[in-house]
Write a protein that holds these residues in place. Structure first.
Motif, PDB file in Angstrom:
ATOM      1  N   PHE A  40       6.664  -1.133 -11.670  1.00 21.66           N
ATOM      2  CA  PHE A  40       6.849  -1.253 -10.224  1.00 21.66           C
ATOM      3  C   PHE A  40       8.058  -0.403  -9.849  1.00 21.66           C
ATOM      4  O   PHE A  40       9.113  -0.507 -10.474  1.00 21.66           O
TER       5      PHE A  40
ATOM      6  N   SER B 188       0.595   6.900  -5.527  1.00 23.94           N
ATOM      7  CA  SER B 188      -0.673   6.396  -4.977  1.00 23.94           C
ATOM      8  C   SER B 188      -1.856   6.951  -5.755  1.00 23.94           C
ATOM      9  O   SER B 188      -2.811   6.228  -6.053  1.00 23.94           O
TER      10      SER B 188
ATOM     11  N   THR C 252       1.778   1.696   0.710  1.00 27.29           N
ATOM     12  CA  THR C 252       0.644   2.589   0.505  1.00 27.29           C
ATOM     13  C   THR C 252       0.931   3.932   1.160  1.00 27.29           C
ATOM     14  O   THR C 252       1.770   4.032   2.060  1.00 27.29           O
TER      15      THR C 252
ATOM     16  N   TYR D 298      -5.920   1.970   0.753  1.00 28.26           N
ATOM     17  CA  TYR D 298      -5.661   2.768  -0.436  1.00 28.26           C
ATOM     18  C   TYR D 298      -6.191   4.187  -0.331  1.00 28.26           C
ATOM     19  O   TYR D 298      -6.373   4.865  -1.322  1.00 28.26           O
TER      20      TYR D 298
ATOM     21  N   PRO E 236       3.769  -4.234  -1.922  1.00 29.83           N
ATOM     22  CA  PRO E 236       3.472  -2.850  -2.315  1.00 29.83           C
ATOM     23  C   PRO E 236       3.153  -1.988  -1.098  1.00 29.83           C
ATOM     24  O   PRO E 236       2.415  -2.399  -0.205  1.00 29.83           O
TER      25      PRO E 236
ATOM     26  N   LYS F  26      -2.187   5.127  -8.822  1.00 28.07           N
ATOM     27  CA  LYS F  26      -2.358   3.686  -8.584  1.00 28.07           C
ATOM     28  C   LYS F  26      -1.236   2.872  -9.234  1.00 28.07           C
ATOM     29  O   LYS F  26      -1.459   1.782  -9.768  1.00 28.07           O
TER      30      LYS F  26
ATOM     31  N   LYS G 188       2.104   0.730  -8.610  1.00 27.09           N
ATOM     32  CA  LYS G 188       2.647  -0.059  -7.502  1.00 27.09           C
ATOM     33  C   LYS G 188       4.065   0.399  -7.166  1.00 27.09           C
ATOM     34  O   LYS G 188       4.885   0.641  -8.054  1.00 27.09           O
ATOM     35  N   TYR G 189       4.333   0.479  -5.872  1.00 27.47           N
ATOM     36  CA  TYR G 189       5.670   0.881  -5.429  1.00 27.47           C
ATOM     37  C   TYR G 189       5.950   0.248  -4.069  1.00 27.47           C
ATOM     38  O   TYR G 189       5.033  -0.192  -3.361  1.00 27.47           O
ATOM     39  N   SER G 190       7.218   0.239  -3.712  1.00 23.70           N
ATOM     40  CA  SER G 190       7.615  -0.286  -2.411  1.00 23.70           C
ATOM     41  C   SER G 190       8.631   0.665  -1.795  1.00 23.70           C
ATOM     42  O   SER G 190       9.659   0.969  -2.410  1.00 23.70           O
TER      43      SER G 190
END
Length: 326
Positions: free
Chosen positions: A54, A72, A121, A321, A119, A75, A77-79
């Motif tokens: 993450f 992305s 996008t 997504y 998360p 795939k 996950k990130y914030s």
């Protein structure tokens, strides 16, 4: 067995500094610096796609977009965090500020608050509309500056200079209107009914559509309450003990540009739109302050529009997504 990584990324124009932490606290952090390039980032992080990873980073104008696009596509996950939210945490860790300390602080923030981070996008259309809106807002500021500048020069400028300033003002206004039309065509490509919504509701205009509709479209997973809070319209309570009880005010955490457009829309709608005129007049008749009543109309407009952007089965695949490397 999957490895667990909490990664902080400090983004700048030319490079990105990464700090890798694991779930084990006594393991030393690992630091990596990569050029801010989508393909390079994808190549580096591709081996991590099978791990539990993450990544947290701050919004930095548009410099974070190559990283966002790469993650992305993989795939991962990130914030993407607001600097206003993380700055206090980073300042608490150390008085020193550098790319390395910021990356470490964001990795630590990620490890501590991962369960609370939603998360993010990446969507090319959303970012493109946002860029157009930023340019339109910039031109509005330039128009105001030119208007004020012309007034300040009235006593010394000759006819020729006054005409040049006037011509420049007109050109800026025409450019702004052209950008709005281009942006509206982009908006119609993923919100086909936006023109119909405007036509059916007095007080609604292209500015509201360009600023609010992309947010409604790409945040359909949020409830009405969450979305109103997201826009900064939910009340902020300020109390302490038995002596401090300030009147609730909106928290203003969201986009000020959207709130500005919503306020102007509410102002017109409270006079000419039957859907919201009655609500405004009812609140005022009960003794509510006119500004408070207008905020209530703003929230009512948001709730009404939210009902026109329902969460459907294809939302995750088609919108949430949807990625584009351009």
């Amino acid at each position: 067995m999957k490895k667990v990584f909490f990664v902080g990324a400090d983004v700048s124009k030319e490079k990105i500094d990464f700090c890798f932490l694991t779930s084990v606290e006594n393991v030393k952090p690992k630091f990596v610096t990569l050029p801010n390039d989508t393909e390079t980032i994808k190549a580096y992080f591709h081996p991590f796609i099978k791990d539990d990873i993450f990544i947290a980073f701050e919004y930095t104008n548009n410099y974070h977009l190559p990283l966002q696009s790469a993650l992305s596509d993989l795939k991962i996950k990130y914030s993407a965090l607001s600097p206003a939210k993380t700055s206090y945490f980073l300042k608490h860790l150390t008085l020193q500020k550098s790319d390395i300390t910021d990356a470490y602080g964001l990795a630590l923030y990620c490890r501590i608050f991962k369960s609370d981070l939603n998360p993010s996008t990446y969507n090319h259309e959303y970012n493109l509309i946002k860029s157009y809106n930023s340019t339109i807002l910039l031109l509005s500021k330039i128009q105001t500056q030119l208007k004020n500048f012309k007034k300040s020069q009235d006593f010394v400028a000759d006819t020729e200079l006054s005409e040049i300033i006037k011509s420049l003002t007109v050109q800026v206004q025409k450019t702004q209107e052209k950008l709005k039309l281009i942006a509206f065509e982009i908006l119609k490509s993923f919100v086909p009914n936006c023109e119909q919504i405007i036509k059916e509701n007095k007080g609604f205009g292209i500015d509201l559509a360009l600023n609010l509709f992309p947010q409604l479209h790409f945040n359909r997973a949020k409830s009405e309450k969450q979305f109103i809070s997201f826009l900064g319209l939910s009340p902020r309570i300020y109390e302490s003990g038995s002596s401090v009880h300030k009147s609730p005010k909106i928290n203003k955490r969201g986009s000020s540009a959207i709130r500005r457009v919503l306020f102007l829309t509410a102002l017109v709608s409270s006079r000419y739109n039957a859907k919201f005129k009655q609500r405004y007049e009812t609140l005022v008749s009960k003794g509510k302050n006119k500004k408070v009543a207008l905020v209530a109309v703003m929230c009512a407009i948001v709730r009404y529009l939210k009902s026109l952007f329902p969460l459907n089965e294809n939302y995750i695949n088609e919108s949430l997504y949807h990625t584009h490397a351009g």
